[in-house]
Design an enzyme around this catalytic site. Structure first.
Site: not given
Length: 761
Positions: A513, A555, A576
């Site tokens: 992440d 993205g 999210d």
């Protein structure tokens, strides 16, 4: 219903972004505000000239409005006339509410140059103005900012123009005010009336569904009187089939319990809980929808489910569990396994190491006292893994940072107890919160640089072994920056150490992440976006284990165009998801330009599933998606060949949620070996039709009604590029509907779906 306020204000007195009272009790902000992607406390002052600022909507993140890849500070401003009649006409004259909706990530909110709110809590006007508010633990993105001020607070200018300014800091990914619906209103009795229906699950018993819940008065001072009505009607035919009313008086801090039972339906039913207040004839309406189960009960005869193709690199540890429904005990067979692999005939678990490259067509058999099921599994020992979208569970949408080892093990056990393993669900993934907090004085790594787990995860190796013993795979989370999104220790400059630790623990899946790497990256160029993912890819390549590599960076830079080149098996395509229709529909139905990049080993990831009990921890609630929205969710993600990662408390699985995630014909659409992502073929008047090409030459089709009313929808086969004559099978009901020429017509409820397979006529 609110009474309209007879208040006329000459438009010339105010600028275009000044709004006035719309009724006696409520001031609705427009969704268009002034905006500047910069930072200066002068922006909060009422006399600041914002005439050159751009306009922006507060019902969309700023990335969707021309500020792609922008992280950091930005300001929103709007002017509003607050009439004294708002308080004069109110039943309660205590407090003024300022509702700003949802903000990603942090906020400082001002009225007339003076602060009144910080990160969901009210603030005194003497609060120091600095950047420390960005050091707080991130506010969950699905929490509304709802602030209050005393009516006598000097910060409010009654019968005058007021300036609301919101300073936002976004640390990465999507940012800004994004849910819309901002408003100002007086505190009223309806704020003290809490209907507990949304936290009360439906129970399924003998052809009926029932619910028990309470009405609560949370005021310590005021009583609430009125009439309470429960009403149920079919969403397709509109017929009311249940209605009951009660006279209610709730004294301060009291509650009253209610219960009702309905006949099970094969469509969604709209439930309304209506409270008519005695004090001012106003009304509060709480909406609900009764779930309905479409998935047939599995046959006691054996049936082999799950992916039909599986990839592994030569010589790497191999783990595959044959997914099969049917009465236990059951035994398994596997003919033509690659050398080095061995089947446990009692559990159906295939283990070992296969060294020889090749394509192996393995005949699988499942046997019980009723009969035998046979299926072909194509095992490809080669360069690719994740040949079908990953299916599993992830801890984030349910537990957030409150995850611990026992919760993970409990979820894994449910796979076996509830039979999820028998439908192809494979991964058990830990998200953020297993590491040691960055702010902790405790060591984060040992003397060799190996990452340490916090006390909630006392033995990560044992945890991995326990998951593998069930025939499941084990996933974990980290970030390329120094800290994770939750402020825990991450992998920056220790990538090889962490990859080796993951391998030693038996990790099969890594979610990586972006988070704090935004402070490391020089800019948002493609080269800088790729860089940290190359580094971890190289680290993963150096270990003796296959790990599915999930890129999570929301993205940025059209990651679908280059995610495969950095070794990613899947990549997040958006911010999210939350358990709202707005979030689900915006994310799901935007997966268009990335379709051509989806293929075996490389998948577009529109984020995890938000069905069941969710909450981002530790306080959970049933998903706010309606039953129809949940059918849409699972159907669309299956058509999109998206990773299916359940994000709920598996120990609280109800019959409806279990029906959503154990329909083998729906799952087969997602796991189709061809690996094509569905294409949107039709989009008119709130109707969308998505078509997915399947390996057998047929098509899976989803007709979606995005509107707010039931619609009768006719789809011409020529409009969606399929054969003119087709046999249609309803995949949710697992029922053949017949042969159709030219078109297909059906009624679809609001925000619902018809998912079917077309085969040659």
């Amino acid at each position: 219903k609110m009474k309209k306020l007879a208040l006329i204000i000459t438009a010339l007195l105010f600028s275009l972004n000044l709004i006035s009272a719309q009724n006696k009790y409520f001031l609705q902000f427009p969704d268009e505000w002034k905006f500047k992607a910069a930072d200066n406390f002068e922006f909060s002052k009422p006399d600041y000239d914002d005439s050159n600022w751009e306009k922006i909507r507060i019902d969309k993140v700023w990335e969707d409005q021309g500020h792609d890849n922008y992280d950091g500070y930005a300001w929103y401003r709007i002017k509003i006339f607050i009439p004294s009649s708002l308080k004069d006409d109110a039943f309660l004259k205590d407090s003024l509410r300022i509702f700003l909706g949802k903000i990603d990530d942090y906020d400082q909110s001002f009225i007339n140059g003076k602060i009144f709110g910080i990160n969901c809590r009210n603030a005194d006007e003497k609060t120091s103005l600095d950047n420390s508010f960005t050091d707080e633990r991130p506010i969950p993105w699905n929490v509304n900012r709802n602030y209050s001020l005393s009516v006598n607070d000097s910060r409010i200018l009654w019968d005058k123009e007021n300036v609301i300014a919101v300073r936002v800091y976004d640390q990465g990914g999507a940012g800004g005010m994004f849910s819309g619906g901002a408003a100002i209103r007086m505190l009223d009795l309806n704020e003290f009336l809490i209907c507990g229906h949304s936290h009360a699950p439906y129970e399924f018993t003998k052809g009926k569904i029932s619910k028990s819940f309470s009405l609560n008065n949370i005021s310590a001072l005021y009583s609430i009187k009125g009439k309470f009505t429960i009403k149920a009607e079919g969403k397709i035919d509109g017929k009311i089939f249940f209605e009951k009313s009660y006279d209610v008086e709730l004294r301060p801090n009291s509650s009253q319990n209610f219960a009702y039972s309905l006949s099970s339906q094969d469509q969604s039913s709209l439930i309304r809980y209506i409270f008519d207040f005695a004090h001012n004839n106003s009304q509060s309406v709480f909406n609900d929808e009764a779930p309905y189960i479409l998935t047939p009960v599995s046959s006691p005869a054996p049936k082999i489910n799950g992916a039909k193709v599986y990839g592994q690199r030569p010589g790497r540890p191999f783990l595959y569990t044959i997914a099969a429904t049917g009465t236990r005990p059951m035994t398994f067979e596997a003919v033509n396994l690659p050398a080095g692999l061995k089947l446990d005939k009692k559990t159906g678990i295939i283990k070992g190491r296969a060294s020889e490259k090749g394509v192996y067509k393995v005949t699988l058999k499942a046997n019980n006292k009723i009969g035998t099921a046979t299926s072909i599994l194509k095992i490809i020992i080669g360069d690719k893994i994740s040949l079908t979208p990953p299916m599993g569970w992830n801890s984030w949408n349910v537990w957030g940072l409150a995850i611990d080892q026992e919760k993970v093990l409990a979820s894994a056990r449910v796979y076996k107890e509830k039979g999820l393993l028998n439908h192809g669900w494979t991964f058990i993934n830990i998200d953020d919160g297993w590491e040691i907090e960055g702010s902790s004085p405790d060591p984060k790594r040992d003397s060799n640089g190996n990452i340490l787990c916090n006390s909630k995860f006392p033995d990560m190796k044992a945890l991995g072994d326990s998951i593998h013993a069930l025939g499941l795979k084990f996933g974990i989370y980290s970030s390329p920056g120094p800290l994770t999104c939750g402020g825990y220790t991450a992998s920056y400059q220790f990538e090889i150490n962490d990859a080796r630790s993951f391998a030693s623990w038996g990790v099969d899946y890594l979610k990586y992440d972006w988070c704090s790497y935004g402070k490391i990256a020089k800019d948002h160029s493609i080269a800088e976006l790729k860089k940290p993912y190359y580094v971890m890819r190289d680290a993963l390549d150096s270990i003796d284990r296959d790990i599915v590599y999930s890129l999570c960076q929301y993205g940025m830079g059209n990651v679908w165009e280059w995610g495969g080149s950095v070794g990613g098996n899947l990549w997040r395509t958006t911010g999210d998801i939350t358990d709202t229709w707005q979030s689900l529909s915006q994310i799901g139905f935007s997966q268009i330009e990335n379709a051509k990049y989806a293929k075996p080993g490389n998948w577009n990831d529109p984020d995890m599933l938000v069905v069941g009990w969710v909450g981002w921890g530790p306080n959970l609630h049933p998903t706010r998606l309606t039953p129809d929205e949940q059918y849409t969710h699972i159907s669309l993600w299956s058509l999109l060949s998206a990773p299916l990662l359940i994000g709920c408390d598996l120990t609280r699985l109800d019959d409806f949620t279990l029906n959503l995630i154990t329909n083998d014909e729906v799952i087969a659409v997602n796991q189709d070996p061809l690996g094509k992502q569905a294409i949107r073929k039709f989009n008119e008047n709130g109707t969308q039709v998505w078509v997915k090409e399947l390996e057998d030459g047929n098509h899976a089709v989803g007709i979606f009604n995005l509107g707010n009313e039931t619609q009768k929808i006719a789809v011409n086969f020529s409009d969606i590029g399929v054969r003119p004559k087709n046999k249609i099978r309803d995949l949710w009901r697992q029922k053949n509907l017949g042969e159709f020429s030219g078109k297909f017509e059906t009624a679809i409820t609001s925000r619902g779906v018809m998912l079917f397979k077309l085969t040659g006529g």
